[in-house]
Design a protein around this motif. Structure first.
Motif, short mmCIF file in Angstrom:
data_model
loop_
_atom_site.label_atom_id
_atom_site.label_comp_id
_atom_site.label_asym_id
_atom_site.label_seq_id
_atom_site.Cartn_x
_atom_site.Cartn_y
_atom_site.Cartn_z
N ASN A 67 15.26 -7.81 -6.86
CA ASN A 67 15.46 -8.03 -5.43
C ASN A 67 15.82 -9.47 -5.09
N ILE A 68 15.26 -10.41 -5.84
CA ILE A 68 15.50 -11.83 -5.51
C ILE A 68 16.48 -12.49 -6.47
N THR A 69 17.07 -11.73 -7.33
CA THR A 69 18.09 -12.18 -8.29
C THR A 69 17.66 -13.39 -9.12
N LEU A 70 16.46 -13.29 -9.67
CA LEU A 70 15.99 -14.25 -10.66
C LEU A 70 15.69 -13.48 -11.93
N SER A 71 15.69 -14.17 -13.05
CA SER A 71 15.42 -13.49 -14.31
C SER A 71 13.99 -12.98 -14.33
N PRO A 72 13.76 -11.85 -15.01
CA PRO A 72 12.39 -11.32 -15.13
C PRO A 72 11.43 -12.34 -15.74
N ALA A 73 11.89 -13.14 -16.69
CA ALA A 73 11.02 -14.14 -17.32
C ALA A 73 10.58 -15.20 -16.30
N THR A 74 11.50 -15.65 -15.48
CA THR A 74 11.17 -16.64 -14.45
C THR A 74 10.17 -16.06 -13.46
N VAL A 75 10.44 -14.85 -13.00
CA VAL A 75 9.55 -14.19 -12.04
C VAL A 75 8.17 -13.97 -12.65
N SER A 76 8.12 -13.58 -13.90
CA SER A 76 6.85 -13.36 -14.58
C SER A 76 6.02 -14.64 -14.63
N ASN A 77 6.66 -15.77 -14.93
CA ASN A 77 5.94 -17.05 -14.95
C ASN A 77 5.38 -17.40 -13.57
N VAL A 78 6.17 -17.19 -12.54
CA VAL A 78 5.72 -17.50 -11.18
C VAL A 78 4.58 -16.55 -10.79
N ILE A 79 4.70 -15.28 -11.14
CA ILE A 79 3.65 -14.30 -10.83
C ILE A 79 2.35 -14.69 -11.53
N ASP A 80 2.44 -15.15 -12.78
CA ASP A 80 1.23 -15.60 -13.48
C ASP A 80 0.52 -16.69 -12.69
N ARG A 81 1.29 -17.65 -12.17
CA ARG A 81 0.69 -18.75 -11.40
C ARG A 81 0.10 -18.25 -10.09
N LEU A 82 0.80 -17.33 -9.43
CA LEU A 82 0.28 -16.77 -8.17
C LEU A 82 -0.99 -15.96 -8.40
N GLU A 83 -1.03 -15.24 -9.49
CA GLU A 83 -2.24 -14.46 -9.81
C GLU A 83 -3.40 -15.39 -10.15
N HIS A 84 -3.12 -16.44 -10.89
CA HIS A 84 -4.15 -17.42 -11.24
C HIS A 84 -4.75 -18.06 -9.98
N ARG A 85 -3.92 -18.24 -8.97
CA ARG A 85 -4.37 -18.84 -7.70
C ARG A 85 -4.94 -17.79 -6.74
N GLU A 86 -5.03 -16.55 -7.22
CA GLU A 86 -5.59 -15.42 -6.46
C GLU A 86 -4.82 -15.14 -5.17
N LEU A 87 -3.48 -15.27 -5.25
CA LEU A 87 -2.62 -14.95 -4.11
C LEU A 87 -2.01 -13.56 -4.25
N ILE A 88 -1.90 -13.08 -5.47
CA ILE A 88 -1.46 -11.71 -5.71
C ILE A 88 -2.39 -11.08 -6.75
N HIS A 89 -2.33 -9.76 -6.81
CA HIS A 89 -3.17 -9.00 -7.73
C HIS A 89 -2.29 -8.03 -8.51
N ARG A 90 -2.52 -7.94 -9.81
CA ARG A 90 -1.82 -6.97 -10.65
C ARG A 90 -2.77 -5.82 -10.92
N GLU A 91 -2.22 -4.61 -10.86
CA GLU A 91 -3.04 -3.43 -11.12
C GLU A 91 -2.19 -2.35 -11.77
N ARG A 92 -2.75 -1.69 -12.76
CA ARG A 92 -2.05 -0.56 -13.41
C ARG A 92 -1.97 0.60 -12.43
N SER A 93 -0.83 1.22 -12.41
CA SER A 93 -0.62 2.39 -11.55
C SER A 93 -1.52 3.52 -12.03
N THR A 94 -2.11 4.24 -11.10
CA THR A 94 -2.94 5.39 -11.47
C THR A 94 -2.06 6.58 -11.87
N GLU A 95 -0.81 6.58 -11.40
CA GLU A 95 0.11 7.67 -11.72
C GLU A 95 0.80 7.48 -13.06
#
Length: 164
Positions: A57-85
């Motif tokens: 959606n934001i036209t960045l590489s998955p690796a770049t987005v993954s690194n940013v998501i790691d930092r956001l999760e570490h700062r408790e701004l987002i949460h990762r969860e396995r889908s129940t489905e």
């Protein structure tokens, strides 16, 4: 002053404007522009969204987005969860802290730009687009990841992460 010098000066002004915005954003919210963009994408999907969908959606590489998501999760701004489905699928959601940070963030620099750009005649929009695409090609920048948010520094940071 030669025309190429005037063009390079104009480009430096654009880079400076985005740099100043990035510094202001970081000072006000503690977020970088890519972090803000990712928070907005996650918030826009209340049922959750995958990291790969965010990257697309934001036209960045998955690796770049993954690194940013790691930092956001570490700062408790987002949460990762396995889908129940589908246990293979990991969905992202905004934490209450992330929602607060997002609500306090200023609007992205490009919102004002978009409003002004859309106010131009179609021919002028096309002319500007063609000129910028040509400049990107002349700078060998066609294959550089770029997000919809105007920000300076992320490319250099990506290169540092790739080289290390």
């Amino acid at each position: 002053m030669e025309k190429y010098e005037e063009l390079l000066l104009a480009l430096r002004k654009v880079i400076r404007a985005t740099d100043l915005y990035s510094k202001q954003l970081n000072k006000l919210t503690g977020l970088t522009a890519p972090q803000l963009l990712i928070l907005r994408e996650v918030a826009a999907a209340p049922e959750g969204i995958t990291a790969s969908a965010v990257a697309q959606n934001i036209t960045l590489s998955p690796a770049t987005v993954s690194n940013v998501i790691d930092r956001l999760e570490h700062r408790e701004l987002i949460h990762r969860e396995r889908s129940t489905e589908d246990r293979r699928r990991v969905v992202l959601s905004l934490t209450p802290r992330g929602a607060e940070r997002l609500a306090a963030a200023p609007k992205p620099l490009q919102e004002d730009f978009i409003r002004k750009f859309q106010g131009l005649a179609d021919w002028e929009q096309s002319q500007l687009l063609a000129a910028m695409q040509r400049i990107a090609a002349m700078m060998d920048a066609e294959h550089i990841d770029a997000a919809d948010v105007l920000e300076v520094g992320s490319y250099a940071q990506q290169q540092l992460h790739r080289d290390s």
